[in-house]
Structures are given as structure tokens and as C-alpha cells.
Design an enzyme around this catalytic site. Sequence first.
Site, PDB file in Angstrom:
ATOM      1  N   TRP A 354       0.824  -1.206   0.000  1.00  0.00           N
ATOM      2  CA  TRP A 354       0.000   0.000   0.000  1.00  0.00           C
ATOM      3  C   TRP A 354       0.861   1.260   0.000  1.00  0.00           C
ATOM      4  O   TRP A 354       0.323   2.369  -0.070  1.00  0.00           O
ATOM      5  CB  TRP A 354      -0.938   0.009   1.209  1.00  0.00           C
ATOM      6  CG  TRP A 354      -0.262   0.299   2.529  1.00  0.00           C
ATOM      7  CD1 TRP A 354       0.901  -0.209   3.002  1.00  0.00           C
ATOM      8  CD2 TRP A 354      -0.739   1.197   3.549  1.00  0.00           C
ATOM      9  NE1 TRP A 354       1.190   0.298   4.249  1.00  0.00           N
ATOM     10  CE2 TRP A 354       0.200   1.163   4.608  1.00  0.00           C
ATOM     11  CE3 TRP A 354      -1.858   2.008   3.670  1.00  0.00           C
ATOM     12  CZ2 TRP A 354       0.045   1.914   5.776  1.00  0.00           C
ATOM     13  CZ3 TRP A 354      -2.005   2.756   4.842  1.00  0.00           C
ATOM     14  CH2 TRP A 354      -1.072   2.703   5.873  1.00  0.00           C
ATOM     15  N   ASP A 355       2.196   1.111   0.053  1.00  0.00           N
ATOM     16  CA  ASP A 355       3.086   2.274   0.094  1.00  0.00           C
ATOM     17  C   ASP A 355       2.873   3.200  -1.093  1.00  0.00           C
ATOM     18  O   ASP A 355       3.215   4.389  -1.023  1.00  0.00           O
ATOM     19  CB  ASP A 355       4.551   1.825   0.121  1.00  0.00           C
ATOM     20  CG  ASP A 355       4.873   0.924   1.293  1.00  0.00           C
ATOM     21  OD1 ASP A 355       4.183  -0.114   1.431  1.00  0.00           O
ATOM     22  OD2 ASP A 355       5.799   1.223   2.054  1.00  0.00           O
ATOM     23  N   GLU A 493      -0.281  -3.386  12.427  1.00  0.00           N
ATOM     24  CA  GLU A 493       0.471  -4.635  12.212  1.00  0.00           C
ATOM     25  C   GLU A 493       0.907  -5.334  13.496  1.00  0.00           C
ATOM     26  O   GLU A 493       1.249  -6.524  13.451  1.00  0.00           O
ATOM     27  CB  GLU A 493       1.687  -4.426  11.303  1.00  0.00           C
ATOM     28  CG  GLU A 493       1.315  -4.044   9.877  1.00  0.00           C
ATOM     29  CD  GLU A 493       2.507  -4.024   8.935  1.00  0.00           C
ATOM     30  OE1 GLU A 493       3.657  -3.977   9.417  1.00  0.00           O
ATOM     31  OE2 GLU A 493       2.290  -4.046   7.725  1.00  0.00           O
ATOM     32  N   LYS A 613       2.680  -0.208  15.824  1.00  0.00           N
ATOM     33  CA  LYS A 613       3.916  -0.091  15.053  1.00  0.00           C
ATOM     34  C   LYS A 613       3.961   1.244  14.333  1.00  0.00           C
ATOM     35  O   LYS A 613       5.018   1.864  14.218  1.00  0.00           O
ATOM     36  CB  LYS A 613       3.992  -1.239  14.053  1.00  0.00           C
ATOM     37  CG  LYS A 613       5.192  -1.186  13.122  1.00  0.00           C
ATOM     38  CD  LYS A 613       5.133  -2.320  12.106  1.00  0.00           C
ATOM     39  CE  LYS A 613       6.265  -2.231  11.101  1.00  0.00           C
ATOM     40  NZ  LYS A 613       6.185  -3.300  10.082  1.00  0.00           N
ATOM     41  N   GLN A 614       2.794   1.672  13.821  1.00  0.00           N
ATOM     42  CA  GLN A 614       2.735   2.893  13.032  1.00  0.00           C
ATOM     43  C   GLN A 614       1.319   3.440  13.095  1.00  0.00           C
ATOM     44  O   GLN A 614       0.427   2.837  13.693  1.00  0.00           O
ATOM     45  CB  GLN A 614       3.121   2.595  11.583  1.00  0.00           C
ATOM     46  CG  GLN A 614       2.233   1.565  10.903  1.00  0.00           C
ATOM     47  CD  GLN A 614       2.728   1.172   9.530  1.00  0.00           C
ATOM     48  OE1 GLN A 614       3.234   1.994   8.792  1.00  0.00           O
ATOM     49  NE2 GLN A 614       2.582  -0.096   9.191  1.00  0.00           N
TER      50      GLN A 614
END
Length: 807
Positions: A354-355, A493, A613-614
Amino acid sequence: MEGFTLTYDHFDPEAEQLREAITSTGNGYFCTRGTAEWEDFGEIHYPGTYTHGGYNRETTIFDGHPVLNEDLVNLPNWLPLKLRVEGEPAVRFGNVEVLDYRHSYDVRLALVERYLRFRDEAGRVTSLRSRRFVSMAHSHQAAIEWTLTPENWSGRVEVVTALDGRMTNQIVARYRELEGRHLDPVSPRTFGPEVIALKVKTRQSDIYIAQAARTRAFHGDRPAETERRLHQMQDYIQQVLSFDVEEGRPSRVEKLVSVFTSHDNAITEPLAAAGRHVLRYPDFAGALDEHDSAWTELWDSCDVRLPREPRAQVLLRLHISHVLQVCSRHTARHDAGVPARGLNGEAYRGHVFWDEMYVYPFLNLRLPEITRSLLLYRHRRLTEARAAAAEAGHRGAMFPWQSGSDGTEETQRVHLNPLSGQWDPDLSHRQRHVNAAIFYNVWRYFQATDDLEFLRDYGAELMLEIARFWASIAHLDPETGRYEIHGVMGPDEFHERYPDSEEPGLRNNAYTNVMAAWIAHTAPKVLDLLPSSRAAMIRRHLQVTDEELETWRHMSRRMCVPFHDGVISQFEGYAGLEELDWAGYRDRYRNVQRMDRILRAEGRDPNRYKMSKQADAVMLFFLFDEEELSELFGRLGYDYDRDLARRTIEYYDERTTHGSTLSFVTYAGVLAGVDPESSWERYLVALESDVNDVQGGTTKEGIHMGVMSGTLDLLQRSYVGTSITGDVLRVAPRLVDRLDGVTFCMRFRGTTLRLAVEGDKLILSAQAEGFRGPLHVGVGDDVRELTPGGTCVFAIPGGVPGTASGR
């Protein structure tokens, strides 16, 4: 770092692989790591060349079970040039006394240069200057130039020039237990006395790769009298050029290379194409001049000036250079997606994630034809996405979390934890939000370009099938009257399931659900934009009924979004998780970015804790502005006060490890309107994340395309504040003291605009050539029409008068 140049002034074996990734050279068709031509593969050096779509699958047996993986293949190494002086062993860093060394990278030209001055065991002092590039003018071309100067001796040298097909995939330590052999030899060949060539093929995917190299030696502009010897094996071919050199007199060696694969257009087969093309190439100077011209055109469209922040300026240009080396006009001619780690290494196996959501915004407003072609990568794999949805019991299209050659799911089912040495189950394929990212990407591309043709022929079908998937995966809870989505993972994640549960996935991930609601609201608009005959045809083809459209509209008003303590809950049940002893873990481990690995190595379950994580729920504030979110939440029947963003961002900021470089980009973006100073601090970290390898060893495995592109998007969208509302390009600058002097160009719906911040003024100019109007631009409530060749000057709220550079 200065201007357009990054320089390493000494040789550092421990940092060499990182430097090789940072100084890669590419052109959107293939990229080659910045390895010194005279060094072989080993613990210090890792030569690597990669091309879009160059995938191969291999099987590894673990505990008697076959594990299948698809990798972006490390192609034959075209770099080798080795110097032998008077019959001695080939010069390497390890067998000479290095007197002077510089490794520099011309960001503007993606040109890597080394200067090596050394003394050999016989006391001979020699200087060697190497320059190398992969041509932006000709997609298959690369070139190396050596300038060799004997300083205190005269004699005979041998230059070994080779093409090496013995490469394997080994740079990522945690993958080394997996099969890394992907190439089988086909044949070496020569094309006349000056050209060697090599052909190999991938072992499973049957992609043929051919390289040809033409090597010449010169004294000044005069060809040197050269003896040539040939040696070849099935997977390796070399020529040895022998010639005399004189003390104090520079001699040059030029190696021109062509690279082709069987995926290329308009060829009979790649070996013949490689040999034919390399014979036609000009000399190094001519090739470099053409390369320079091609990059100059790109910089005219893509350069960003940030004069008040010199280091940030160079890093932005480094990022622009790398983005264009992976995604250029050459890319647009191929079936290519956006590998999350570029074409600079083997991390994530070269897969497409998805980046791309972070990559397209910069391209949309400069080189939209590239975005268009990259979006077609997804459309071509729509059949596989439909099949995956059907196999899972859903309708529509379910795109994979990791995509490679054909669009099937490439995500590993087991993943190595380097801290524990254990292979743990990997459920990340349940990140269905990649489907939302694809829908979002198509919509934002259309907003920036007004490319109705793309929407008609490709985009609408993609978007409607994705909307259908979300309607299929969601279910209506009769008690609450709201739609829910179960069994998924969010961007975080770290959370794959509930504690003590064997059932994979989570319920009602807020980011996923809100994106699904937005998609359900937007999809019918797509049909309304199409000509009526085309809309009717698509509805017939996809069998989109009135009842299905009504379901989407109902979903857009009744999607479940969980909350707790006045913030958006990352997912249902998040409030009941345990708090983590952050101070204790930071004291013990210092770097807690991969807290999931730390906890698992301790025998603890990351799913138990309030940590991320993000950015996850916070992503909503990154992708949509306040007006869009207020409307979206209001339509769902939830209160959206202006402070919700601040509360939610602060809550998760305290519980996020930023184990992904994307997290720094996202938090910098969402904090821009909440805490500008903190935002800028995160922005600087994001800018440094690859060049300084802030994750401690990951960048050598491949640059991070998302963070490099994301930093460029942050400047234009979060700080300069560009957004598109209807047919109006709006600008709302923040951090205006740092932005003073910012200048860049954009293409908005076919027209090139130049934007400049000068003190308290924002200046927008439209190019007359190719003007496609009318165009409306605005700052706040001040909206004006921009005419061909015209300029609009707006006052910036909070700007400092008269501080602009040169005023």
C-alpha cells in the site's frame, strides 16, 4: 551534503552496503546498487541490479513443509571492471594502501563517482576516478568511465571487463534460509571484438535477461593499442584488455552496457537486442550528455526549493532523484507497480504494498502519466483480485497485501523474528485496507488530472469492484443497526488477533471501517461522472443493481466506528488492552521500534498491549482534511468536534513505536495543524530515515519509497497546504517562517503552475502553453480564476512581510 551532491570522504566497510543503496543509479526501467566496480560480492559489498516485473518463485522446505516465495531477482552483474598492474592481483580495497578516497553521488544526475588513490605493494602510486550512471535518456543503457593515472610509474595494465550471471538473492539476512537461486545460465556470446554479452533466464518464471557490454580504452581522445583476451563460462563472460600507460598521463576506459528482458516490447529476443543496441551507443561523453538533458527536463518539473533549510533541501532532492529512478516515464511503458523498497535491494522481496498511497501524490501533480501507468498495474490484476475475493467467500475484488508478478497473494505465512530466531505465523495478509488504498489512489489521481478517459476505461471498474468487496465483507448488526467488518488487520500490524484467541483478525478496525464508509459514499459518484451510456454498460457488465447501490448508500451512513475515552478506538476492544511499561522497555532496549519482536522474544504476546507499530486510526487525519472528515463522520451519525483529531493523535502518539518509516511521515502530516513544531521535528526524522538508516540496518536492503515520496508530499500538502476541493486548487500554508522562499511547479488538470512563497505572499502562476482552463485557485475564502500566463498573489495569514529570499 551540499547542493546536489552527497559525499562520503572515507571508506567504511560497515557502512558500505547502506551507501550502495543510497547511491544506486536507475532510470525507472532498471536500477543498480552503487557498488564499486572492482569489488566482488561478499560480506562488505553487494552488487545488485533489479528491473520492474523481474520476479521468480522458488520453494524452500521447512520442517518438511514447502514454503513458496516470490522474489524480485538480483539480475546479472554488469558492473565488473578490475585493474591489474604489471600482472599483480586485481586491485581491491583490501590489498592496497588507500591514500585518498571519495565516494560521491550527484543527486541531479543520479551519477555515482569514486576517486581512489592508492599505493600497491611495489610502491606504485595510482589514482583511479570512476563515474557511472544508468541512462535516463535511453531505458536500456548504462555506462562506466574510468580515468586511470599512474603517478610515479609507467608500465602495462590489464582491465578485466565482465558480465556475471552467478548472482543470488542474499542481502536480507532473515531471508537467507530461503532459496535464493533464481537464475539459470543460457549462453554467453560476443558481438564483434569489443562486445561481450550474456543471457540467462529465471528458473520458474522463464524471464530471459540479456546484457551486452562494449569496452574501449583511450589515451586522451585516441584509442589505446589494446590486446584482448576472452574467457567465458555458461553464466559468466569476461574480456581482458591489456595496454601500456605512462607516468602522469591519464588513460580512460569506457564500458557501455545494454540491458534487456523478454518482457520488453519491439524485440525479437533480448540477447540480439542487447548486442544490437550496445553497438550503436555513443561514447561515454555523448551518452552522459543525453542523460543530462533527460534529467534536466525532469528537474524542471519536479525540483523543490527550500532555501531556508539547506540540509532538508539536499535530502528532498535526494528523495526526488530516487523516486524518479524507480518511477519515470520509462516505467510508464511497462507493466510495473511500485515496489515498497524501490529497485535498490531485496527487502519485502520487491513486492508492491500500500506504500504507493504515499508515492502517487507527488507524481499526480507533476508526472501524472506515470501514476496512470502504475494504476494500470492494479487493473491488469483485477481478475486475480476477483478470484481471491470469490475464494474467500466475498464478492468484488480483494487485492493482495503483497503483490508481485500476477497479483496473487505473496505475503509469507511465516516470518522470521531475528531476535528470537523463531519462525512465527504471519497474518499480515489480512490487511484488507490495501483495497481502500487502491480506491483512494484512483480517486485522488482523477481529482488532480480530471482524466475522465482513465476513469471511463479502467478506474470505474476498479473502484466499483472494490466498493462491492467492502459491502460483501461488511455485515449489518441487527441490534445496533450498524455495519461491521470482522477478521481484518489495520495498518498497525502489531495486532493480528485478540489475546488468547485462535481466530485471526480484529473487529471493526476504525481506519478500515471509515475508509469503507467513504468508499461506499464515493463509488456512486463515479458512475455519475461517466457518460450515461458508459455508466449503463458498466452496470450491465458488473451487474450493479439499484439494490446494491442502495446498500452502499446505507453503508455510508451506518458504518460502525468504535470510540473510547473521547478518542477513536483503533479497533473494537482496544480499550480493554493492557498498558505497556514504556519507560522500562526504553531503558532496557533503547530502540523499541520493533516492540512486537521484543515481546515475542520474551515470550509475551504483543496483541495484549496498547501499542502500535505505526499510524493506524491516525491515518484518517492524514488522508482527509477536517472538512472531509467532519462531513464523513456527520453522515455516519457521529459527533466530530474540532478537538477529536488532537485528542486521538496525542493518545496514539504516546503508544506508537514508529517501527515503520511511514509512521514518521504520517505523524508529521497530522501534527502540522495541531502541533507545527513537533510536526517539523518528525519531518526532519523522516527526511533522515534512509540516508542515516534510522531503523538500524534496513536501508541497505532497499530504500523506502513511501518515506521518500511522503516527505515530498508533506511539503506540498501538509506545509504548503495544497488540496483539491471540487475544481478548486486550495493552498493553506503552515510553518510559513520555514517555508519562506519555497518554490515548486505542479501540473493541475493539465496546466503547469508555479507556486512560490515569498514572505507573507503566495504567488501562483499559470503557464500559457498547454493551458487547460478554466482553473480556480484559492487561499481561504479568496478564490480566483487563473488565466493563461496569469498570476495570482494571495496574502498568507500569519506570514512575515518582506522576509523572502531576495526581497
